[in-house]
Design a protein around this motif. Structure first.
Motif, PDB file in Angstrom:
ATOM      1  N   ASP A  49       0.828  -1.189   0.000  1.00 49.39           N
ATOM      2  CA  ASP A  49       0.000   0.000   0.000  1.00 49.39           C
ATOM      3  C   ASP A  49       0.873   1.253   0.000  1.00 49.39           C
ATOM      4  N   ARG A  50       0.247   2.404  -0.154  1.00 53.76           N
ATOM      5  CA  ARG A  50       0.970   3.678  -0.301  1.00 53.76           C
ATOM      6  C   ARG A  50       1.809   4.005   0.930  1.00 53.76           C
ATOM      7  N   ALA A  51       1.247   3.842   2.110  1.00 54.75           N
ATOM      8  CA  ALA A  51       1.966   4.175   3.343  1.00 54.75           C
ATOM      9  C   ALA A  51       3.209   3.305   3.507  1.00 54.75           C
ATOM     10  N   ALA A  52       3.096   2.034   3.177  1.00 59.51           N
ATOM     11  CA  ALA A  52       4.243   1.128   3.278  1.00 59.51           C
ATOM     12  C   ALA A  52       5.334   1.504   2.283  1.00 59.51           C
ATOM     13  N   LYS A  53       4.940   1.905   1.077  1.00 61.66           N
ATOM     14  CA  LYS A  53       5.919   2.320   0.062  1.00 61.66           C
ATOM     15  C   LYS A  53       6.650   3.588   0.492  1.00 61.66           C
ATOM     16  N   LEU A  54       5.905   4.536   1.047  1.00 57.93           N
ATOM     17  CA  LEU A  54       6.528   5.766   1.517  1.00 57.93           C
ATOM     18  C   LEU A  54       7.475   5.492   2.677  1.00 57.93           C
ATOM     19  N   ALA A  55       7.059   4.624   3.583  1.00 53.26           N
ATOM     20  CA  ALA A  55       7.916   4.266   4.717  1.00 53.26           C
ATOM     21  C   ALA A  55       9.193   3.580   4.243  1.00 53.26           C
ATOM     22  N   GLU A  56       9.083   2.731   3.238  1.00 57.43           N
ATOM     23  CA  GLU A  56      10.263   2.055   2.689  1.00 57.43           C
ATOM     24  C   GLU A  56      11.186   3.054   2.004  1.00 57.43           C
ATOM     25  N   ARG A  57      10.633   3.979   1.256  1.00 51.59           N
ATOM     26  CA  ARG A  57      11.458   5.011   0.616  1.00 51.59           C
ATOM     27  C   ARG A  57      12.187   5.842   1.660  1.00 51.59           C
ATOM     28  N   ARG A 106      13.003   4.896   4.692  1.00 52.56           N
ATOM     29  CA  ARG A 106      14.039   4.053   5.296  1.00 52.56           C
ATOM     30  C   ARG A 106      15.276   4.001   4.397  1.00 52.56           C
ATOM     31  N   LEU A 107      15.075   3.843   3.099  1.00 51.09           N
ATOM     32  CA  LEU A 107      16.196   3.782   2.160  1.00 51.09           C
ATOM     33  C   LEU A 107      16.947   5.110   2.092  1.00 51.09           C
ATOM     34  N   LEU A 108      16.223   6.205   2.127  1.00 44.73           N
ATOM     35  CA  LEU A 108      16.885   7.513   2.122  1.00 44.73           C
ATOM     36  C   LEU A 108      17.645   7.751   3.423  1.00 44.73           C
ATOM     37  N   LYS A 148      25.085   6.549   5.082  1.00 43.74           N
ATOM     38  CA  LYS A 148      26.280   6.107   4.362  1.00 43.74           C
ATOM     39  C   LYS A 148      27.009   7.250   3.667  1.00 43.74           C
ATOM     40  N   HIS A 149      26.261   8.248   3.212  1.00 39.85           N
ATOM     41  CA  HIS A 149      26.842   9.356   2.435  1.00 39.85           C
ATOM     42  C   HIS A 149      26.272  10.687   2.939  1.00 39.85           C
ATOM     43  N   PRO A 150      26.641  11.094   4.150  1.00 37.19           N
ATOM     44  CA  PRO A 150      26.060  12.317   4.718  1.00 37.19           C
ATOM     45  C   PRO A 150      26.474  13.595   3.989  1.00 37.19           C
ATOM     46  N   GLU A 151      27.447  13.500   3.109  1.00 34.98           N
ATOM     47  CA  GLU A 151      27.929  14.668   2.380  1.00 34.98           C
ATOM     48  C   GLU A 151      27.210  14.883   1.055  1.00 34.98           C
ATOM     49  N   ALA A 152      26.286  13.991   0.704  1.00 32.63           N
ATOM     50  CA  ALA A 152      25.611  14.052  -0.596  1.00 32.63           C
ATOM     51  C   ALA A 152      24.309  14.841  -0.503  1.00 32.63           C
ATOM     52  N   THR A 156      22.066  15.378  -2.674  1.00 25.26           N
ATOM     53  CA  THR A 156      20.953  14.737  -3.385  1.00 25.26           C
ATOM     54  C   THR A 156      20.079  13.933  -2.428  1.00 25.26           C
ATOM     55  N   ASN A 157      20.690  13.218  -1.509  1.00 28.29           N
ATOM     56  CA  ASN A 157      19.924  12.405  -0.566  1.00 28.29           C
ATOM     57  C   ASN A 157      19.023  13.265   0.309  1.00 28.29           C
TER      58      ASN A 157
END
Length: 88
Positions: free
Chosen positions: A1-9, A11-13, A19-23, A25-26
């Motif tokens: 569902d939409r809420a789960a997809k947003l939560a996963e995005r 988490r990935l961000l 991992k890359h706090p200097e980027a 874009t993130n």
């Protein structure tokens, strides 16, 4: 569902920023996600962080096109968050 997809995005961000706090874009991408879900304070904070990092990269890079693009997106996002927060 939409809420789960947003939560996963989110988490990935979060992982990408860890991992890359200097980027910048993130931070821009996470800020845009925060705007989408209505967390305007978090969005504003991420856009400010992205602006700071992108500005440093624009000045230090020979070809700062990507950093400039991220700086532009962060500025648009920051203004949107400020509007939602009533800071305009």
């Amino acid at each position: 569902d939409r809420a789960a997809k947003l939560a996963e995005r989110l988490r990935l961000l979060d992982q990408a920023i860890y991992k890359h706090p200097e980027a910048p874009t993130n931070y821009v991408l996470r800020g845009e996600l925060y705007l989408k879900i209505g967390d305007y304070d978090a969005a504003y904070t991420d856009f400010v962080q992205a602006l700071d990092q992108a500005a440093q990269q624009v000045e230090s890079a020979e070809w700062g096109l990507v950093a400039q693009a991220m700086q532009d997106r962060a500025l648009v996002g920051k203004r949107a968050a400020e509007k939602r927060l009533g800071r305009t």
